[in-house]
Scaffold this active site. Structure first.
Site, PDB file in Angstrom:
ATOM      1  N   GLU A  47       0.819  -1.207   0.000  1.00 38.15           N
ATOM      2  CA  GLU A  47       0.000   0.000   0.000  1.00 38.15           C
ATOM      3  C   GLU A  47       0.856   1.263   0.000  1.00 38.15           C
ATOM      4  OE1 GLU A  47      -2.983   0.011  -0.672  1.00 38.15           O
ATOM      5  OE2 GLU A  47      -3.728  -1.977  -0.194  1.00 38.15           O
ATOM      6  N   TYR A 130      -5.470   6.482   4.687  1.00 36.34           N
ATOM      7  CA  TYR A 130      -5.571   5.437   3.663  1.00 36.34           C
ATOM      8  C   TYR A 130      -4.807   4.178   4.063  1.00 36.34           C
ATOM      9  CZ  TYR A 130      -4.878   2.648  -0.385  1.00 36.34           C
ATOM     10  OH  TYR A 130      -4.836   1.577  -1.208  1.00 36.34           O
ATOM     11  N   ASP A 148      -9.264   6.302  -1.769  1.00 36.59           N
ATOM     12  CA  ASP A 148      -8.166   6.676  -2.656  1.00 36.59           C
ATOM     13  C   ASP A 148      -8.762   7.310  -3.916  1.00 36.59           C
ATOM     14  OD1 ASP A 148      -9.296   4.525  -3.938  1.00 36.59           O
ATOM     15  OD2 ASP A 148      -7.387   3.870  -4.777  1.00 36.59           O
TER      16      ASP A 148
END
Length: 368
Positions: A47, A130, A148
DNA sequence: AATTCGGGGAG
DNA sequence: CTCCCAGAATT
């Protein structure tokens, strides 16, 4: 009042949308390396790399990174330069520094365990909403919504949200929308389902609405306004700088300098150089800026090439010169370190992407 | 709340 | 060329 938000959608509709998204994901998801695991460290690494970076770019970096740093203890024990070298070319180098720093902190203070609670994980360097939502939902099954670029685009179309996606005040609207739509029984799968729809179907340009699993509920499509979403505010055009870069040779060795760890391209190595002043020739700008950054006197030998490079907020046109060392001792003004290296030794150092545009030409030059 | 952080792929 | 990407930190 116009019906635009998810709050105007009934609970029954929301359930149907969730099911459609997840069913579609089950049947249509791409096989990606980080989907073969729910290991929190692996999810975290993926990520971080995926921030502002496209999937196809990340895949090889992800494999190489985990090959070199298989778990959080390897990463914590690594040298900062080795981590940066592994990140070379991926951009946004603060991501690597923050990930490394966070790994060291968890090893030192938490037995190397990745926190499964929001507050503890979210406060680590480089971990924003996030990343926290991604790791906690995918690795630990916690009900946090990932927001996102894909999610904002899908939601903006699905619910005809007019808040500009690139305005900070809009973030809470999208987060709240995502939170209300989230399937809390399988948050990780649901989050990835929305993002995958955004990546494969609900694309920025030419969205494939015919193949969309939630087209029945899409407000933008119903209004024939899909192309009008997401709403985005325009950016001001970026300036272009003319620069001069000096490859200073002393014997067979070349001078490289290291940039400060904070700021742009932090910790990377480069050839000294600087911005041309108005009315200044490229060659004299090269000699001047080499003098200013490392305190050496050099003679311009030849111009190797001209490169163009685009950053996020400016563009650069740089003339690259081969210079001969003539005198002086290195006195750094700006760089935090310097090194005289053979041309073939350059590959051991993390260098900016711009340098890789002329290093091949440099290596072919006979006078090096 | 806006700006600053890379680099590359798609159109 | 322009746009935008599985964002976070800084100001």
């Amino acid at each position: 009042m116009e019906k635009t938000g998810v709050s105007e959608t009934s609970k029954k509709e929301r359930r149907a949308i969730r099911k459609a998204l997840v069913s579609w994901f089950t049947a249509n998801q791409r096989r990606l390396p980080w989907r073969e695991t729910t290991d929190p460290y692996h999810v975290w690494v993926s990520e971080v790399m995926l921030q502002q970076t496209q999937v196809n770019t990340v895949i090889s970096y992800y494999k190489r990174f985990l090959d070199q740093f298989p778990d959080i203890f390897y990463l914590a024990a690594a040298d900062a330069q080795d981590v940066l070298k592994c990140w070379e070319g991926l951009g946004y180098y603060a991501r690597a520094r923050n990930l490394h720093s966070a790994a060291r902190r968890l090893v030192a203070e938490n037995q190397g365990r990745i926190p499964c609670e929001w507050a503890a994980f979210r406060k680590l360097p480089g971990v924003g909403d996030y990343i926290a939502s991604a790791v906690l939902s995918i690795a630990f099954g916690k009900p946090y919504p990932m927001v996102d670029g894909n999610v904002k685009r899908v939601l903006s179309r699905l619910f005809a949200i007019n808040a500009p996606v690139n305005r900070s005040a809009s973030y809470r609207i999208f987060r709240e929308t995502a939170r209300m739509l989230l399937d809390k029984t399988i948050p990780g799968r649901f989050n990835q389902a929305v993002m995958e729809v955004g990546a494969i179907v609900c694309k920025p340009r030419r969205p494939d609405c015919d193949a969309c699993p939630v087209r029945r509920w899409c407000r933008a499509l119903a209004d024939d306004r899909v192309a009008g979403y997401p709403v985005r505010i325009k950016r001001t055009p970026v300036p272009e700088y003319r620069m001069a870069i000096g490859v200073v040779a002393k014997g067979r060795k070349l001078l490289i300098v290291q940039r400060p760890y904070d700021g742009m391209l932090g910790g990377l190595w480069e050839f000294p150089g600087g911005v041309r002043q108005s009315g200044e020739s490229a060659a004299s700008a090269c000699a001047r800026s080499v003098g200013e950054t490392v305190g050496l006197e050099v003679e311009i030998e030849s111009r190797l090439t001209r490169i163009r490079h685009a950053y996020t907020h400016f563009k650069v046109v740089a003339d690259v010169f081969l210079c001969r060392y003539r005198g002086g001792r290195v006195r750094r003004n700006g760089p935090i370190a310097h090194q005289w290296v053979l041309a073939k030794g350059l590959s051991r150092y993390p260098l900016p992407g711009s340098h890789h545009k002329f290093i091949p030409a440099l290596l072919e030059n006979r006078s090096i």
